[in-house]
Design an enzyme around this catalytic site. Structure first.
Site, PDB file in Angstrom:
ATOM      1  N   ARG A 110      35.495  14.675   8.525  1.00 59.34           N
ATOM      2  CA  ARG A 110      36.852  14.303   8.940  1.00 59.34           C
ATOM      3  C   ARG A 110      37.000  14.194  10.462  1.00 59.34           C
ATOM      4  NH1 ARG A 110      38.202  17.820   4.712  1.00 59.34           N
ATOM      5  NH2 ARG A 110      38.713  16.610   2.859  1.00 59.34           N
ATOM      6  N   LYS A 132      39.225   1.786  19.166  1.00 56.21           N
ATOM      7  CA  LYS A 132      39.066   0.999  17.944  1.00 56.21           C
ATOM      8  C   LYS A 132      37.609   1.049  17.520  1.00 56.21           C
ATOM      9  CE  LYS A 132      42.664  -2.532  18.146  1.00 56.21           C
ATOM     10  NZ  LYS A 132      42.896  -3.992  18.100  1.00 56.21           N
ATOM     11  N   GLU A 174      35.277 -11.308  29.135  1.00 54.16           N
ATOM     12  CA  GLU A 174      36.329 -10.289  29.003  1.00 54.16           C
ATOM     13  C   GLU A 174      36.799  -9.838  30.390  1.00 54.16           C
ATOM     14  OE1 GLU A 174      37.532  -9.639  26.002  1.00 54.16           O
ATOM     15  OE2 GLU A 174      35.909 -10.089  24.600  1.00 54.16           O
ATOM     16  N   LYS A 216      42.038  -2.137  30.900  1.00 55.53           N
ATOM     17  CA  LYS A 216      42.082  -1.953  29.442  1.00 55.53           C
ATOM     18  C   LYS A 216      42.660  -0.579  29.092  1.00 55.53           C
ATOM     19  CE  LYS A 216      40.240  -2.133  24.957  1.00 55.53           C
ATOM     20  NZ  LYS A 216      39.306  -2.655  23.976  1.00 55.53           N
ATOM     21  N   GLU A 226      49.608  -0.560  19.031  1.00 58.97           N
ATOM     22  CA  GLU A 226      49.920  -1.994  18.953  1.00 58.97           C
ATOM     23  C   GLU A 226      51.321  -2.250  18.443  1.00 58.97           C
ATOM     24  OE1 GLU A 226      46.678  -4.601  17.864  1.00 58.97           O
ATOM     25  OE2 GLU A 226      45.577  -2.874  17.123  1.00 58.97           O
ATOM     26  N   ARG A 231      49.444  -4.344  23.855  1.00 62.76           N
ATOM     27  CA  ARG A 231      48.020  -4.307  23.516  1.00 62.76           C
ATOM     28  C   ARG A 231      47.560  -5.661  22.979  1.00 62.76           C
ATOM     29  NH1 ARG A 231      44.563   0.773  20.978  1.00 62.76           N
ATOM     30  NH2 ARG A 231      42.538  -0.243  21.178  1.00 62.76           N
ATOM     31  N   ASN A 235      44.242  -9.803  23.404  1.00 58.35           N
ATOM     32  CA  ASN A 235      43.694 -10.868  22.563  1.00 58.35           C
ATOM     33  C   ASN A 235      43.870 -12.259  23.165  1.00 58.35           C
ATOM     34  OD1 ASN A 235      42.511  -9.463  20.451  1.00 58.35           O
ATOM     35  ND2 ASN A 235      44.515  -9.060  19.540  1.00 58.35           N
ATOM     36  N   HIS A 238      41.696 -15.032  22.151  1.00 56.91           N
ATOM     37  CA  HIS A 238      40.953 -14.544  20.993  1.00 56.91           C
ATOM     38  C   HIS A 238      41.345 -15.207  19.678  1.00 56.91           C
ATOM     39  CE1 HIS A 238      39.297 -11.625  23.685  1.00 56.91           C
ATOM     40  NE2 HIS A 238      38.660 -10.988  22.715  1.00 56.91           N
ATOM     41  N   HIS A 242      38.386 -16.474  17.531  1.00 53.36           N
ATOM     42  CA  HIS A 242      38.054 -16.056  16.166  1.00 53.36           C
ATOM     43  C   HIS A 242      37.893 -17.269  15.254  1.00 53.36           C
ATOM     44  CE1 HIS A 242      38.266 -11.897  17.073  1.00 53.36           C
ATOM     45  NE2 HIS A 242      39.560 -11.880  17.346  1.00 53.36           N
ATOM     46  N   HIS A 255      30.444 -13.493  20.985  1.00 56.02           N
ATOM     47  CA  HIS A 255      31.894 -13.347  21.009  1.00 56.02           C
ATOM     48  C   HIS A 255      32.474 -13.802  22.351  1.00 56.02           C
ATOM     49  CE1 HIS A 255      35.841 -11.570  20.575  1.00 56.02           C
ATOM     50  NE2 HIS A 255      35.628 -10.804  21.628  1.00 56.02           N
TER      51      HIS A 255
HETATM   52  N1  LIG Z   1      35.786  -1.704  19.491  1.00 62.90           N
HETATM   53  C1  LIG Z   1      36.280  -2.659  20.221  1.00 62.90           C
HETATM   54  O1  LIG Z   1      37.382  -2.547  20.752  1.00 62.90           O
HETATM   55  C2  LIG Z   1      35.463  -3.912  20.418  1.00 62.90           C
HETATM   56  C3  LIG Z   1      35.831  -4.859  21.370  1.00 62.90           C
HETATM   57  C4  LIG Z   1      35.016  -5.973  21.537  1.00 62.90           C
HETATM   58  C5  LIG Z   1      33.857  -6.112  20.780  1.00 62.90           C
HETATM   59  N2  LIG Z   1      33.527  -5.161  19.863  1.00 62.90           N
HETATM   60  C6  LIG Z   1      32.301  -5.281  19.073  1.00 62.90           C
HETATM   61  O2  LIG Z   1      31.198  -5.181  19.970  1.00 62.90           O
HETATM   62  C7  LIG Z   1      30.087  -5.828  19.373  1.00 62.90           C
HETATM   63  C8  LIG Z   1      29.406  -6.658  20.427  1.00 62.90           C
HETATM   64  O3  LIG Z   1      28.991  -5.796  21.482  1.00 62.90           O
HETATM   65  P1  LIG Z   1      27.904  -6.248  22.532  1.00 62.90           P
HETATM   66  O4  LIG Z   1      28.254  -7.583  23.023  1.00 62.90           O
HETATM   67  O5  LIG Z   1      27.727  -5.134  23.503  1.00 62.90           O
HETATM   68  O6  LIG Z   1      26.618  -6.473  21.605  1.00 62.90           O
HETATM   69  P2  LIG Z   1      25.375  -5.553  21.204  1.00 62.90           P
HETATM   70  O7  LIG Z   1      25.745  -4.146  21.051  1.00 62.90           O
HETATM   71  O8  LIG Z   1      24.775  -6.228  20.037  1.00 62.90           O
HETATM   72  O9  LIG Z   1      24.416  -5.706  22.470  1.00 62.90           O
HETATM   73  C9  LIG Z   1      23.873  -6.956  22.770  1.00 62.90           C
HETATM   74  C10 LIG Z   1      22.362  -6.882  22.941  1.00 62.90           C
HETATM   75  O10 LIG Z   1      22.049  -6.280  24.194  1.00 62.90           O
HETATM   76  C11 LIG Z   1      21.118  -5.215  23.998  1.00 62.90           C
HETATM   77  N3  LIG Z   1      21.337  -4.291  25.092  1.00 62.90           N
HETATM   78  C12 LIG Z   1      22.297  -3.344  25.175  1.00 62.90           C
HETATM   79  N4  LIG Z   1      22.298  -2.788  26.394  1.00 62.90           N
HETATM   80  C13 LIG Z   1      21.285  -3.370  27.092  1.00 62.90           C
HETATM   81  C14 LIG Z   1      20.807  -3.234  28.412  1.00 62.90           C
HETATM   82  N5  LIG Z   1      21.403  -2.398  29.283  1.00 62.90           N
HETATM   83  N6  LIG Z   1      19.749  -3.982  28.789  1.00 62.90           N
HETATM   84  C15 LIG Z   1      19.201  -4.880  27.918  1.00 62.90           C
HETATM   85  N7  LIG Z   1      19.640  -5.071  26.674  1.00 62.90           N
HETATM   86  C16 LIG Z   1      20.677  -4.325  26.270  1.00 62.90           C
HETATM   87  C17 LIG Z   1      21.383  -4.734  22.641  1.00 62.90           C
HETATM   88  O11 LIG Z   1      20.281  -4.048  22.123  1.00 62.90           O
HETATM   89  C18 LIG Z   1      21.668  -6.043  21.899  1.00 62.90           C
HETATM   90  O12 LIG Z   1      20.461  -6.653  21.557  1.00 62.90           O
HETATM   91  C19 LIG Z   1      30.609  -6.629  18.204  1.00 62.90           C
HETATM   92  O13 LIG Z   1      30.247  -5.991  17.011  1.00 62.90           O
HETATM   93  C20 LIG Z   1      32.124  -6.572  18.367  1.00 62.90           C
HETATM   94  O14 LIG Z   1      32.818  -6.585  17.129  1.00 62.90           O
HETATM   95  C21 LIG Z   1      34.312  -4.084  19.673  1.00 62.90           C
HETATM   96 ZN   LIG Z   2      36.949  -9.772  22.990  1.00 60.08          ZN
END
Ligand SMILES: NC(=O)c1ccc[n+]([C@@H]2O[C@H](COP(=O)([O-])OP(=O)(O)OC[C@H]3O[C@@H](n4cnc5c(N)ncnc54)[C@H](O)[C@@H]3O)[C@@H](O)[C@H]2O)c1
Ligand SMILES: [Zn+2]
Ligand SMILES: NC(=O)c1ccc[n+]([C@@H]2O[C@H](COP(=O)([O-])OP(=O)(O)OC[C@H]3O[C@@H](n4cnc5c(N)ncnc54)[C@H](O)[C@@H]3O)[C@@H](O)[C@H]2O)c1
Ligand SMILES: [Zn+2]
Lengths: 359, 359
Positions: A110, A132, A174, A216, A226, A231, A235, A238, A242, A255
């Protein structure tokens, strides 16, 4: 709200920061294969030297790790390692590791505390902040999740040095977004130092990360659940993004790449509704023209898809309320708002058409 | 905190109560096979007549429905039915449906509201109240879950008329528990009307349900996050109970049956530490002697297992902090407390031995 630390090298301060936040020195460290390879030694050695007890978990470096299957396996690992509610979880990686780690931490016993240690530009400026967390369902991205605020967000911009260029640009979308929606002065800083930031040069990249993270965090703090529409301004671009992402089945396109194109559409839409001037539109488009990938795959794809198809895909997105899309627009550079009424399909399609032409 | 309504027939008031709580009239109704069969028609007809839009979900009536596999299937159903964050979920059933429904509601779209409509005595007096929701992992019960407060708990004691006797007694153990831990006057009421309550006769059963629900709600309200030790008193008898349940692999034995035996142990332990008098011990044991199942399976099983084995099983339970068990004891009938220090194994084993003899 969580404390956000920007510091290099941040792993030297783990003990101090955990103690300050009443976090126990028993921590589950979650990596993906890449972050394990790149930062595992430094971080695990630091934990050892600072007297932590830890369990290490590694998942494949891909979006599909944000799944039930992976979560299920990790829960099993934690139970077998006798991890209980006195532990916490340290997520070392991009948004995938952060979201998955947050999901696990939110639901194990939990809820145990989570500390985010983001290693991508996107994670440092966006996904690690705001609580999130989610995993994907085959029928929809990020559909299963919670709000689970991190106790701490530990940002070390020097970790970005190894980040592939494409990931840098994806995160940069972003960063630019924060300028557009909330801070004209920051937008000016980005205009001026764009090349240094994407080249991961200091002090520019640290400054851009710090400022983005704080914008942020401020927005999230003011509208955690939200409710006020504030908040929702996160987006910006976005709703369009999407739509593209869905059409691409979330593959072959990052993304942030979709967001950059989405912001071009949103700028045109803001102009159509006369919320920004022609000059502001041009200035916004000029910044977005620096995104290298626009000359590549995303742009081509985008140009090939009829505007109507894109709108249809947007309508199947989850941010709709009763099948009506709500748009985040600018009323001047540096100031976004959630448009209170739904818009006619016609005007949205026109904005997409304009965006396709100027891309 | 959630509002708790005790009313017959409660389904006639759904619209009024949902509106009062700003809940939308779009609701996912979750049943198990039995509650669907028994109450499906009444409830769905009521929803239809009161102008609700609803989606109906049915799961097998067994503990294994509290699983990832079931949750996964249900998420898929919800997505396909276009259920979004403007909906809520109404869980109609015992603790299994309530826990699973709560788990789904907590995690779907980062949380939609849940209304509990408990149909077992245990669910009316315990599981539907307090916001603990969870599913099981093959390696541990209730390990994956959250706090997700119901907006409303709708209790209709007339639903208990169809409940099998064994389930009635299982729920009755928790009812008696509330008397022991928090309310001497209620304990007296139970002593006097035990037979009428378990025969589901009014006003006795409604009174017992109402009082139990309100004791639990009060305790939860005062110590939602289990910090002061007050909420922990709800675990009176449970440390022992979890030990037996685990030994029985959670099969063939109802939770409430284990709790009744556990409370016998806890009473003896309280006496050993001289927290209750010999008279209080006897009076407590007399109430527990009314539990029919004591003459059956549980008692036999319990007598056959060495006290040491039971303690060992208790030690592998999750409520330990750093491998030390914490005990909830009585300091007089009607007043429980969390014993601040760990206890020697010897004294715990003696209490179990005494309990075995007096069973
Ligand atoms: N929770 C939220 O508010 C929120 C907001 C935006 C996106 N997201 C989510 O985030 C995800 C995308 O995140 P991301 O873009 O970081 O992708 P990711 O976590 O897949 O990282 C991208 C790539 O970079 C590599 N990597 C990470 N750090 C590195 C570094 N310092 N040097 C070299 N390689 C490195 C990773 O291994 C991966 O291959 C999606 O699933 C999306 O839904 C969440
Ligand atoms: Zn985004
Ligand atoms: N969340 C909490 O705080 C909490 C507290 C205690 C127990 N629990 C959980 O509750 C679950 C046990 O709940 P339960 O004892 O209600 O079991 P249950 O939900 O399995 O119900 C017992 C049986 O009674 C049937 N039933 C339900 N209502 C009926 C009715 N009115 N008439 C005839 N049959 C009916 C069910 O179909 C089932 O076969 C466990 O999973 C336990 O972990 C949760
Ligand atoms: Zn119980």
């Amino acid at each position: 709200m969580s404390e956000i630390i920007v510091s290099t090298p941040v792993h030297n301060r783990l003990e101090q920061l955990f103690l300050k936040h009443n976090l126990s020195k028993k921590t589950v460290v979650l990596f993906d294969e890449n972050t394990k390879e790149l930062f595992g030694r430094d971080i695990l050695t630091a934990l050892k030297n600072q007297g932590f007890t830890f369990v290490e978990l590694v998942v494949p470096a891909r979006e599909t790790s944000k799944s039930f299957r992976t979560a299920y396996r990790l829960y099993g690992n934690l139970i077998e390692a006798d991890v209980d509610r006195s532990w916490n979880l340290l997520a070392v990686g991009g948004g995938v590791v952060g979201d998955l780690g947050g999901y696990i931490a939110a639901s194990y016993y939990r809820g145990i505390p989570i500390v985010q240690l983001p290693t991508t530009l996107l994670a440092m400026t966006d996904s690690s902040i705001g609580g999130k967390v989610a995993i994907n369902h085959p029928l929809g991205k990020n559909l299963i999740g919670f709000f689970h605020m991190p106790e701490l967000v530990l940002i070390d911009p020097s970790y970005l040095k190894s980040l592939p260029e494409r990931e840098v640009y994806a995160g940069m979308a972003e960063v630019v977004k924060y300028g557009f929606i909330a801070d004209m002065e920051f937008l000016r800083y980005i205009e001026k130092h764009f090349d240094d930031i994407v080249a991961i040069k200091d002090p520019y990249v640290s400054e851009a990360v710090r400022k983005s993270a704080s914008i942020k965090a401020d927005i999230v703090e003011q509208d955690f659940k939200e409710q006020s529409g504030l908040r929702a301004t996160l987006n910006f671009g976005h709703t369009f993004a999407h739509g593209f992402e869905k059409l691409a089945d979330y593959r072959h396109i990052r993304h942030g790449e979709a967001v950059a194109v989405g912001m071009i559409c949103a700028l045109h839409l803001s102009r159509k509704l006369e919320k920004i001037s022609q000059d502001e539109l041009q200035r916004g488009l000029a910044i977005l023209s620096k995104f290298k990938f626009r000359r590549g795959l995303v742009q081509k794809r985008f140009k090939d898809i009829p505007a109507e198809t894109i709108l249809e895909s947007m309508l199947s997105d989850k941010k709709k309320v009763d099948k009506q899309l709500r748009y985040v627009l600018l009323e001047g550079l540096g100031k976004a708002y959630l448009h209170p009424e739904p818009l006619d399909d016609g005007i949205v399609i026109e904005a997409i058409e304009k965006a396709k032409k100027c891309c």
